[in-house]
Design an enzyme around this catalytic site. Structure first.
Site, PDB file in Angstrom:
ATOM      1  N   HIS A  54     -34.373  12.485  58.986  1.00 33.90           N
ATOM      2  CA  HIS A  54     -34.744  11.092  58.748  1.00 33.90           C
ATOM      3  C   HIS A  54     -36.104  11.050  58.657  1.00 33.90           C
ATOM      4  O   HIS A  54     -36.950  11.910  59.241  1.00 33.90           O
ATOM      5  CB  HIS A  54     -34.089  10.277  60.034  1.00 33.90           C
ATOM      6  CG  HIS A  54     -32.843   9.948  60.212  1.00 33.90           C
ATOM      7  ND1 HIS A  54     -32.333   8.732  60.599  1.00 33.90           N
ATOM      8  CD2 HIS A  54     -31.749  10.502  59.563  1.00 33.90           C
ATOM      9  CE1 HIS A  54     -31.096   8.934  60.809  1.00 33.90           C
ATOM     10  NE2 HIS A  54     -30.483   9.922  60.098  1.00 33.90           N
ATOM     11  N   GLU A  56     -38.536   9.106  59.941  1.00 33.85           N
ATOM     12  CA  GLU A  56     -39.340   8.938  61.247  1.00 33.85           C
ATOM     13  C   GLU A  56     -39.344  10.401  61.972  1.00 33.85           C
ATOM     14  O   GLU A  56     -40.463  10.813  62.377  1.00 33.85           O
ATOM     15  CB  GLU A  56     -38.636   7.975  62.325  1.00 33.85           C
ATOM     16  CG  GLU A  56     -38.421   6.713  61.871  1.00 33.85           C
ATOM     17  CD  GLU A  56     -37.046   6.310  61.057  1.00 33.85           C
ATOM     18  OE1 GLU A  56     -36.530   5.249  61.532  1.00 33.85           O
ATOM     19  OE2 GLU A  56     -36.478   7.032  60.430  1.00 33.85           O
ATOM     20  N   CYS A  84     -32.870   3.951  64.280  1.00 31.27           N
ATOM     21  CA  CYS A  84     -31.616   4.296  64.593  1.00 31.27           C
ATOM     22  C   CYS A  84     -31.631   4.863  66.110  1.00 31.27           C
ATOM     23  O   CYS A  84     -32.840   5.017  66.433  1.00 31.27           O
ATOM     24  CB  CYS A  84     -30.786   5.276  63.813  1.00 31.27           C
ATOM     25  SG  CYS A  84     -31.409   7.087  63.761  1.00 31.27           S
ATOM     26  N   CYS A  87     -34.020   8.350  66.248  1.00 28.55           N
ATOM     27  CA  CYS A  87     -35.349   8.134  65.871  1.00 28.55           C
ATOM     28  C   CYS A  87     -36.023   7.374  66.909  1.00 28.55           C
ATOM     29  O   CYS A  87     -37.029   7.574  67.393  1.00 28.55           O
ATOM     30  CB  CYS A  87     -35.439   7.566  64.549  1.00 28.55           C
ATOM     31  SG  CYS A  87     -34.699   8.550  63.137  1.00 28.55           S
TER      32      CYS A  87
END
Length: 166
Positions: A54, A56, A84, A87
């Site tokens: 992801h 992040e 999410c 993260c």
């Protein structure tokens, strides 16, 4: 130069656009320390076939390497979509004190939408959160991506059906 949340969110949006160009969900993130970008990334989950790539998480990893510490104190994370659970956990673990995000994620957001992990007093760290910076632009990137993806899948299905009929 006058650095603002909008300026840095534009950089995160540029990262999101890179993801979209690769066929990835267009999410971008940057981490700023003393007005310097020390981490920048975009989603690469489909490209890498790795669930943890992801934007992040990759930006956090870069920032940690850049400053030589897992503690990202005195930084701000800018991300185009509400983080999410995974993260949000990484944000807390890395001690990022401030998070700025664009669009809410009603299906998986853990800052405001489903949970409030970054402001949960039971956690060992809390973040200052600013939401809605360039939210419309961030949301439109995602809406356009998914609209085009659905259209592509529909066309592929139509072509498969035609091929089967022949």
């Amino acid at each position: 130069m006058n650095f603002t949340d909008e300026y840095f969110m534009d950089l995160a949006i540029a990262e999101a656009e890179k993801a979209g160009a690769l066929g990835e969900v267009p999410i971008g993130a940057i981490i700023v320390h003393n007005n310097e970008v020390i981490g920048s990334a975009h989603n690469l989950r489909e490209t890498t076939q790795n669930a943890v790539t992801h934007a992040e998480l990759m930006a956090i990893q870069q920032a940690c390497e850049k400053i030589g510490s897992w503690r990202l104190e005195e930084t701000t994370l800018y991300v185009t979509l509400e983080p999410c659970p995974m993260c949000a956990g990484a944000i807390l673990q890395s001690r990022i004190p401030r998070v700025v995000y664009g669009a809410r994620d009603i299906k998986a957001g853990c800052v405001h939408s489903l949970y409030t992990l970054l402001n949960d007093s039971r956690m060992n760290h809390e973040c200052e959160v600013t939401e809605g910076i360039k939210a419309e632009q961030c949301g439109e990137l995602l809406s356009t991506f998914f609209r085009e993806l659905r259209a592509r899948k529909k066309e592929e299905k139509r072509l498969r059906k035609l091929a089967e009929e022949k």
